[in-house]
Motif scaffolding. Sequence first.
Motif, PDB file in Angstrom:
ATOM      1  N   GLU A  65       0.842  -1.202   0.000  1.00  0.00           N
ATOM      2  CA  GLU A  65       0.000   0.000   0.000  1.00  0.00           C
ATOM      3  C   GLU A  65       0.874   1.246   0.000  1.00  0.00           C
ATOM      4  O   GLU A  65       0.557   2.228  -0.660  1.00  0.00           O
ATOM      5  N   SER A 111      -5.958   0.398  -0.620  1.00  0.00           N
ATOM      6  CA  SER A 111      -5.698  -0.490   0.517  1.00  0.00           C
ATOM      7  C   SER A 111      -5.782  -1.927   0.013  1.00  0.00           C
ATOM      8  O   SER A 111      -6.621  -2.269  -0.812  1.00  0.00           O
ATOM      9  N   CYS A 112      -4.860  -2.721   0.503  1.00  0.00           N
ATOM     10  CA  CYS A 112      -4.776  -4.120   0.098  1.00  0.00           C
ATOM     11  C   CYS A 112      -5.330  -4.998   1.206  1.00  0.00           C
ATOM     12  O   CYS A 112      -4.974  -4.842   2.373  1.00  0.00           O
TER      13      CYS A 112
END
Length: 180
Positions: free
Chosen positions: A18, A85-86
């Motif tokens: 991110e 965002s991961c």
Amino acid sequence: PTTPPMAQEPTLLLAVTEFVANSAAFTYFTAGALARNISSDMLPRRFPLQLSTKSMGVFSPQLQELYPDQPMELRLWARQQPLLSCHPDALHGTLLSSAEAFVVLPNATRVPAFLLHIDANVTGKPTITRNRLGGTVRLTGRAQGLPVPQVKRLETLLKFGLWLFGVPRANSKCCPHPVP
């Protein structure tokens, strides 16, 4: 921090955090690179929505009435830095953007047609099957100034554009020569 998986055979593992993605978004946003002017001649002929008052009449019927079958231009820009965002199941992105449309009159004068603030949350679930990149995209958000049905139309148009242009382009960059 995540420990990369161990592979039993030669494997290429590429990881993007991110931090890297959001740093790149910050850099592009700060440099003003997240703005684009689009004219009708820039769109492929097979794109389902052309930049003309006739096509845009779907979103704003008054345009076709005031300026019958005139070309248009579109200015798109990010109002704030995009955020990514991961998560284990998907990638989530937030984009606060604006789109301003202009009617181009025969004397080349540009008349402002409408301004949209499009706040979008995008969820993408990428998949790789053999050597092809695929996935699903879901858009939630709102377009200020348009009734709710038009937001659904914008979502459908975005999905179609990604399917028609985005995924094939990503495939050509990731896998230019398919492995037999």
